[in-house]
Enzyme design. Structure first.
Site, short mmCIF file in Angstrom:
data_model
loop_
_atom_site.label_atom_id
_atom_site.label_comp_id
_atom_site.label_asym_id
_atom_site.label_seq_id
_atom_site.Cartn_x
_atom_site.Cartn_y
_atom_site.Cartn_z
N PRO A 2 0.84 -1.20 0.00
CG PRO A 2 -0.79 -1.59 1.61
CD PRO A 2 0.54 -2.09 1.13
CD GLU A 3 4.12 2.43 -2.26
OE1 GLU A 3 4.45 3.40 -1.53
OE2 GLU A 3 4.84 1.44 -2.42
#
Length: 276
Positions: A2-3
């Site tokens: 997840p960014e």
């Protein structure tokens, strides 16, 4: 992993719903990347005031102290309000439950690279160690073209590696780095300081546009990401180069290429993104 867009989408999906809630109980599963920093029961009675984000960290402001939450490589949060069907007992990959008067917040993390950390304040030594080195927030006013130019000019690192480091600007993860470099027509291996003023501006604008679009699209779901309300992201449907090895470039029809940089996959078009 997840960014920034996925973390921001997660924040937005439960921040208002949990704000003002009082903590009724807290429970840990298997050990995560770092210890919580206090006994879970010590959180009982505290109030969740707000949920913020810094880089890829979620910050839950409490009436006393705050929780730093990182989703690691494969983590996701789920929030189920008190008036919604219950989640049920924690499974083998559920490692933190925060039961509140407004609902249950649960961290699901199969690979256990995530973390939930309690600190007394943002000035605490551990909080500063985790947060102080982070670069500019790309979707905030503090991310200026001039500061971005200066950050690039000071680095000899390949531009993709510099973007992934988060030292100049945070949140441009592997997927988004490939996308913004394609849009700005910059080869991923170009030394950051060698990029001309016109392309620096193009890259700056691409970062803002791509990350804003990714948030709007609910982030990117390649395997198992979903927001705290269980919704998957759709940015992957907009990708111009990422995951498209061998397929025609949307601009020139040349086949998209794949190379490894620091053990990460980089997708690019050799014709549109020439190495100067």
């Amino acid at each position: 992993m997840p960014e920034l867009p996925e973390v921001e989408v997660t924040r937005r999906s439960f921040a208002q719903r949990i704000a003002g809630a009082q903590i009724l109980s807290a429970a840990l599963g298997k050990p995560l990347r770092w210890p919580l920093g206090l006994l879970p029961q010590a959180l009982v009675g505290r109030q969740v005031l707000a949920v913020r984000r810094r880089g890829k960290y979620l910050l839950l402001d409490l009436s006393e102290g705050l929780l730093l939450i990182h989703l690691g490589m494969s983590g996701s949060l789920r929030f189920v309000a008190s008036d919604e069907p219950a989640l049920g007992a924690a499974g083998p990959h559920d490692h933190f439950d925060l039961q509140t008067t407004r609902g249950l917040l649960r961290l699901h993390d199969p690979r256990r690279f995530g973390a939930v950390i309690y600190v007394p304040s943002e000035t605490d030594g551990l909080a500063r160690k985790l947060l102080d080195h982070l670069g500019m927030e790309p979707l905030e006013d503090g991310f200026t073209l001039q500061a971005f130019k200066e950050g690039l000019a000071a680095s000899r690192a390949p531009i993709k590696q510099l973007l992934l480091s988060g030292s100049v600007v945070v949140g441009v993860g592997n997927i988004y780095a490939s996308e913004v470099l394609f849009i700005s027509r910059i080869h991923p291996a170009t030394p950051a300081r060698d990029i001309g003023a016109r392309k620096v501006r193009a890259l700056y604008e691409a970062i803002r546009a791509v990350l804003a679009l990714a948030v709007e699209q609910g982030g990117t779901t390649l395997r198992d990401f979903s927001s705290a309300n269980g919704m998957e992201g759709h940015f992957q449907l907009q990708a111009k180069v990422y995951g498209r090895e061998g397929l025609p470039c949307t601009h020139c029809a040349s086949p998209i290429r794949l190379m490894k940089q620091g053990q990460r996959s980089t997708y690019y078009c050799a014709r549109c993104q020439k190495l100067q």
